[in-house]
Structures are given as structure tokens and as C-alpha cells.
Design a protein around this motif. Structure first.
Motif, PDB file in Angstrom:
ATOM      1  N   SER A 191       0.823  -1.208   0.000  1.00 59.65           N
ATOM      2  CA  SER A 191       0.000   0.000   0.000  1.00 59.65           C
ATOM      3  C   SER A 191       0.858   1.259   0.000  1.00 59.65           C
ATOM      4  CB  SER A 191      -0.919   0.007   1.224  1.00 59.65           C
ATOM      5  OG  SER A 191      -0.141   0.010   2.410  1.00 59.65           O
ATOM      6  N   ALA A 216       0.474  -7.481  -8.929  1.00 58.82           N
ATOM      7  CA  ALA A 216      -0.852  -7.035  -8.501  1.00 58.82           C
ATOM      8  C   ALA A 216      -1.547  -8.246  -7.881  1.00 58.82           C
ATOM      9  CB  ALA A 216      -1.635  -6.493  -9.688  1.00 58.82           C
ATOM     10  N   GLN A 231      -3.879 -10.618  -5.277  1.00 56.73           N
ATOM     11  CA  GLN A 231      -5.303 -10.568  -4.941  1.00 56.73           C
ATOM     12  C   GLN A 231      -5.557  -9.760  -3.669  1.00 56.73           C
ATOM     13  OE1 GLN A 231      -6.739 -14.613  -4.885  1.00 56.73           O
ATOM     14  NE2 GLN A 231      -6.523 -14.862  -7.091  1.00 56.73           N
ATOM     15  N   SER A 254      -3.509  -7.227  -2.676  1.00 61.77           N
ATOM     16  CA  SER A 254      -2.855  -5.922  -2.758  1.00 61.77           C
ATOM     17  C   SER A 254      -3.894  -4.813  -2.628  1.00 61.77           C
ATOM     18  CB  SER A 254      -2.119  -5.767  -4.094  1.00 61.77           C
ATOM     19  OG  SER A 254      -0.965  -6.581  -4.152  1.00 61.77           O
ATOM     20  N   GLN A 284      -4.040  -0.879  -6.433  1.00 62.50           N
ATOM     21  CA  GLN A 284      -4.396  -1.417  -7.735  1.00 62.50           C
ATOM     22  C   GLN A 284      -4.206  -0.316  -8.777  1.00 62.50           C
ATOM     23  OE1 GLN A 284      -5.104  -4.580  -8.343  1.00 62.50           O
ATOM     24  NE2 GLN A 284      -5.196  -5.240  -6.202  1.00 62.50           N
ATOM     25  N   SER A 322      -3.941   0.917 -13.026  1.00 63.22           N
ATOM     26  CA  SER A 322      -4.306   0.618 -14.401  1.00 63.22           C
ATOM     27  C   SER A 322      -4.216   1.895 -15.238  1.00 63.22           C
ATOM     28  CB  SER A 322      -5.726   0.040 -14.490  1.00 63.22           C
ATOM     29  OG  SER A 322      -6.675   0.971 -14.014  1.00 63.22           O
ATOM     30  N   LEU A 347      -1.073   3.643 -14.005  1.00 63.50           N
ATOM     31  CA  LEU A 347      -0.086   2.561 -13.973  1.00 63.50           C
ATOM     32  C   LEU A 347       1.194   2.992 -14.672  1.00 63.50           C
ATOM     33  CD1 LEU A 347       0.919  -0.354 -13.649  1.00 63.50           C
ATOM     34  CD2 LEU A 347      -0.390  -0.940 -15.691  1.00 63.50           C
ATOM     35  N   SER A 357      -0.271  -9.955 -12.765  1.00 67.40           N
ATOM     36  CA  SER A 357      -0.853 -10.879 -11.794  1.00 67.40           C
ATOM     37  C   SER A 357       0.170 -11.979 -11.526  1.00 67.40           C
ATOM     38  CB  SER A 357      -2.139 -11.480 -12.333  1.00 67.40           C
ATOM     39  OG  SER A 357      -1.845 -12.365 -13.410  1.00 67.40           O
TER      40      SER A 357
END
Length: 243
Positions: free
Chosen positions: A87, A110, A112, A114, A117, A119, A123, A154
Motif C-alpha cells: 500500500s 498485482a 489478490q 494488494s 491497484q 491501471s 499505472l 498478476s
């Protein structure tokens, strides 16, 4: 006082005079307030470095390069840190210190669990930010090669990539101890270390890792924070392998 070091993303050759890229010139002349005639060191990430002398023409900066110095500060083997995205800005710390400890690559995951997030443009901006941190850390710590910082994937997508040496996942309940495992495999030339985010890897991710041949290892009797664990593992692995 140490001589300032700068990454210069340009061809470098002994005995030549080069124009410094605008961002580098601004940092050297406006931020650090270096003057004409002062000594600096330039490197372009391809190995070795060049002592140089600054020259200034208005707002433009130039460097007269001296003889090539092949000095390196790399580990004897390659360590990749696969870091579950933590975080806040904790990843900044992980990237910076991974450079200082000699890691060759950091692969953000990334996960599950975390909290962070990313994008789209956000990103791209964050990855570029991490790459700048890696560059600055290399300038500061004396490395002449840049650590690679990948865009987040992922865990499943990362596991599908070719392996770079043994892949070890840090888990407090693992039966195998890191020190014992590495002491039994002293001839390694590369190693990948996996660390989960604050909430750890999910059961699904742990199963995916096992199916892909990743081995779980424990590291001491204490549970470390995610931003500490990977760095401690890099340092310990490098020491245990004599790198």
C-alpha cells in the motif's frame, strides 16, 4: 566530498565532448549548482563509467569525457525480487533499497490482496516513477548498471514467464529454511525471491505457485512487514551465497 554521479542515456566514448540531456543538465547545474570545470562521473547503464569535466554554455551543459573506467559494483549472481504490491508509497522504498542491495530486477505483482491497484495512465506514471527511483539509487550507490523495474502483473501471468533460476516464496509456515536451502546449493548464479503484499498471498496464489514449481521457504522466527521482507531476503541470500 564524493564526485557527483549521473546516469546519461546516451552513447559515451572516452575523449569526447557531449551535450548533457536537458533533465541531467538541469539537475547538475540548477539543482546541485555545479559549475564549469567541476568533476563528475557519467554512466549509461551498459557497464563501467567515465570521469568527466563539466562545461557550461548558458543553460546548456556539456561534459568532456575522460578515460573509460570498467569499475562495477554488481553482485556475483542475479537476484530478482517478485514483490506483491504494498500500500501507499512503500514500493518506492522497496525499489530504492533493492538497487542498493544489488538486485538485478524487481517485478511488482498485482496480488489478490494488494490494496494498491493500478491501471491505465496511472499505472504507466507509477512504473516510470519507480524507474526514476531506480536510476537515482544507482547514481547514489555506485552501480553502473540499472536495475530493471517491470510493470505489474498478476501472479499467474508472472508464473507463466520463463524462470530465472530457482524461485523461492517467503512463507512463515514453510518447512524449508532459507539458509539451509541456499547452503546446500552454493553454485547458483541466479535466484528469484517472492514476497506477498500486506495480507500475504491468497490460497489460490499459493496453489498456483506450488503448481509452477515455486518452493516455499521460511526466514527466521519473526514475521516481517512486506516492505522489509524482500530486502532482508536479498541481503541474506547474497551473503549466504557469497555474492
Amino acid at each position: 566530498m564524493s564526485v557527483p554521479r549521473f546516469f546519461c542515456d546516451a552513447p559515451l566514448s572516452a575523449g569526447t565532448r557531449i551535450a548533457l540531456p536537458d533533465a541531467l543538465a538541469h539537475h547538475a547545474l540548477r539543482v546541485l549548482r555545479l559549475r564549469a570545470g567541476e568533476s563528475v562521473v557519467l554512466f549509461n547503464g551498459q557497464g563501467g563509467e567515465y570521469p568527466a569535466t563539466l562545461d557550461v554554455d548558458g543553460k546548456a551543459g556539456f561534459a568532456q569525457l575522460g578515460a573509460f573506467d570498467p569499475r562495477e559494483a554488481e553482485l556475483a549472481g542475479r537476484i530478482t525480487l517478485v514483490q506483491g504490491l504494498p500500500s501507499g508509497d512503500k514500493m518506492d522504498w522497496v525499489v530504492e533499497k533493492s538497487v542498493e542491495l544489488g538486485a538485478a530486477r524487481v517485478c511488482p505483482i498485482a496480488a489478490q490482496r494488494s490494496v494498491l491497484q493500478l491501471s491505465g495512465p496511472r499505472l504507466d506514471k507509477r512504473v516510470a516513477h519507480w524507474q526514476r527511483i531506480a536510476q537515482s539509487a544507482a547514481e547514489q550507490c555506485g552501480r553502473n548498471r540499472l536495475m530493471t523495474v517491470d510493470a505489474p502483473l498478476s501472479l499467474a501471468d508472472w508464473l507463466a514467464l520463463p524462470a530465472d533460476g530457482p524461485r523461492l516464496l517467503c512463507h512463515p509456515d514453510a518447512e524449508t529454511d532459507l539458509a539451509g536451502l541456499l547452503q546446500d546449493t552454493p553454485a547458483l548464479t541466479s535466484l528469484t525471491l517472492l514476497v506477498g503484499p500486506e495480507g500475504g498471498w491468497s490460497d489460490k496464489e499459493l496453489a498456483q505457485a506450488r503448481e509452477a514449481g515455486v518452493q516455499a521457504v521460511r526466514f527466521g522466527p519473526r514475521v516481517l512487514r512486506t516492505e522489509t521482507a524482500g530486502l532482508a531476503l536479498i541481503a541474506a541470500a547474497g551473503a549466504l551465497l557469497g555474492w
